[in-house]
Motif scaffolding. Structure first.
Motif, short mmCIF file in Angstrom:
data_model
loop_
_atom_site.label_atom_id
_atom_site.label_comp_id
_atom_site.label_asym_id
_atom_site.label_seq_id
_atom_site.Cartn_x
_atom_site.Cartn_y
_atom_site.Cartn_z
N HIS A 54 30.78 33.37 53.51
CA HIS A 54 32.07 33.79 52.98
C HIS A 54 32.43 35.21 53.38
N PHE A 55 31.47 36.13 53.27
CA PHE A 55 31.77 37.53 53.56
C PHE A 55 32.13 37.74 55.03
N LEU B 225 35.47 36.35 55.74
CA LEU B 225 36.52 37.23 55.24
C LEU B 225 36.79 38.37 56.22
N LEU C 159 40.26 37.84 49.05
CA LEU C 159 38.95 37.46 48.55
C LEU C 159 39.07 36.37 47.49
N ARG C 160 40.00 36.53 46.58
CA ARG C 160 40.22 35.56 45.51
C ARG C 160 40.70 34.22 46.06
N ASP C 161 41.70 34.26 46.95
CA ASP C 161 42.29 33.02 47.45
C ASP C 161 41.33 32.25 48.35
N SER C 162 40.54 32.97 49.14
CA SER C 162 39.56 32.28 49.98
C SER C 162 38.46 31.65 49.12
N GLN C 163 38.04 32.36 48.09
CA GLN C 163 37.02 31.80 47.19
C GLN C 163 37.57 30.59 46.45
N SER C 164 38.85 30.64 46.08
CA SER C 164 39.48 29.50 45.41
C SER C 164 39.47 28.29 46.32
N ILE D 195 37.40 27.67 48.79
CA ILE D 195 36.02 27.20 48.95
C ILE D 195 35.59 26.38 47.74
N SER D 196 35.93 26.88 46.55
CA SER D 196 35.57 26.17 45.33
C SER D 196 36.24 24.80 45.26
N GLN E 66 41.75 42.21 47.66
CA GLN E 66 41.30 41.45 46.50
C GLN E 66 41.94 40.07 46.45
#
Length: 256
Positions: A171-172, A175, A154-159, A161-162, A151
């Protein structure tokens, strides 16, 4: 001088003995301590067995035998094998993930956060091979993305990207690729740190298991997330916050 209602009440309060919990200065009852110790032994045995064989190949009887606990006692602590596995994941991974969050709490750069987490994860796997074994064995299971470590990634990679710090097309799949890099690096680090054979030692000059291995692995992960090589290597070599202090997951062989 005759007693008054107030003076009698005051004296009774002064003469009142401390409650049992106060008299033992907060010590837990023996039964509570034994129950906690039994649960810890079951978790420790499950950790070693599942790291070695995987959850599908371990039975409740295997766990109770390894823990030297009666079969029926297992159900005083867990409802099923899946129940002890869920508790085991929380025991060995969730607390570590929370510790990583604390270490990275003052950082604003998602790349630095990811690098620190990768480096600390490899360092712990090297210090605690059984922990690393379980992480590798179950890391690609259906439970993996629900774990604290999954988790957080997932959170840090999305952060990243944003914030446009990371640039990925999918993204998936990215990951999955990053997770594979981390697990492969853990396996290599554990293998080369444990091996003392001349053949393996002869491979080390090529870079396998060599100096700054965790930093190099973190740099590769950052490149997979879209950073340029020079920038990824710079971030991966930044000063590392202190090692997490882990008070669980010892998994030492039980002396019979």
């Amino acid at each position: 001088m005759p007693d008054t209602p107030n003076s009698r009440a005051t004296r009774q309060r002064k003469q009142k003995l401390p409650a049992p919990a106060e008299a033992t200065e907060g010590r837990q009852p023996r039964g509570t301590r034994r129950k906690r110790e039994t649960r810890t032994r079951l978790l420790d045995a499950a950790l070693r067995l599942m790291a070695e064989k995987g959850i599908g190949s371990v039975t409740i009887n295997d766990i109770t035998e390894a823990a030297d606990v009666g079969f029926g006692s297992f159900y005083n602590h867990f409802e099923s094998k899946e129940g002890i596995f869920a508790a085991l994941v929380e025991w060995v991974f969730e607390e570590f993930a929370d510790t990583l969050d604390r270490l990275a709490s003052g950082l604003s750069d998602p790349a630095e956060v990811v690098a620190i987490c990768v480096r600390h994860t490899l360092a712990r796997a090297r210090r605690e091979p059984v922990w690393g074994q379980l992480l590798i064995r179950e890391g690609f299971s259906v439970h993996a993305l629900n774990w604290g470590l999954g988790q957080r990634l997932l959170r840090d990679s999305q952060s990243g990207i944003s914030a446009r710090r990371f640039v990925v097309s999918d993204h998936f799949l990215c990951l999955i690729s990053v997770t594979g890099i981390i697990f492969a690096a853990i396996a290599a680090e554990m293998h080369f740190s444990a091996s003392v054979t001349p053949a393996v030692q002869g491979q080390k000059p090529s870079g396998l298991g060599g100096q700054h291995f965790a930093e190099r692995a973190a740099a590769v992960v950052l490149q997979a997330l879209g950073l340029k090589r020079v920038e990824a290597e710079r971030v991966a070599r930044l000063p590392l916050p202190g090692y997490p202090e882990i008070k669980v997951c010892r998994a030492k062989p039980r002396v019979r």
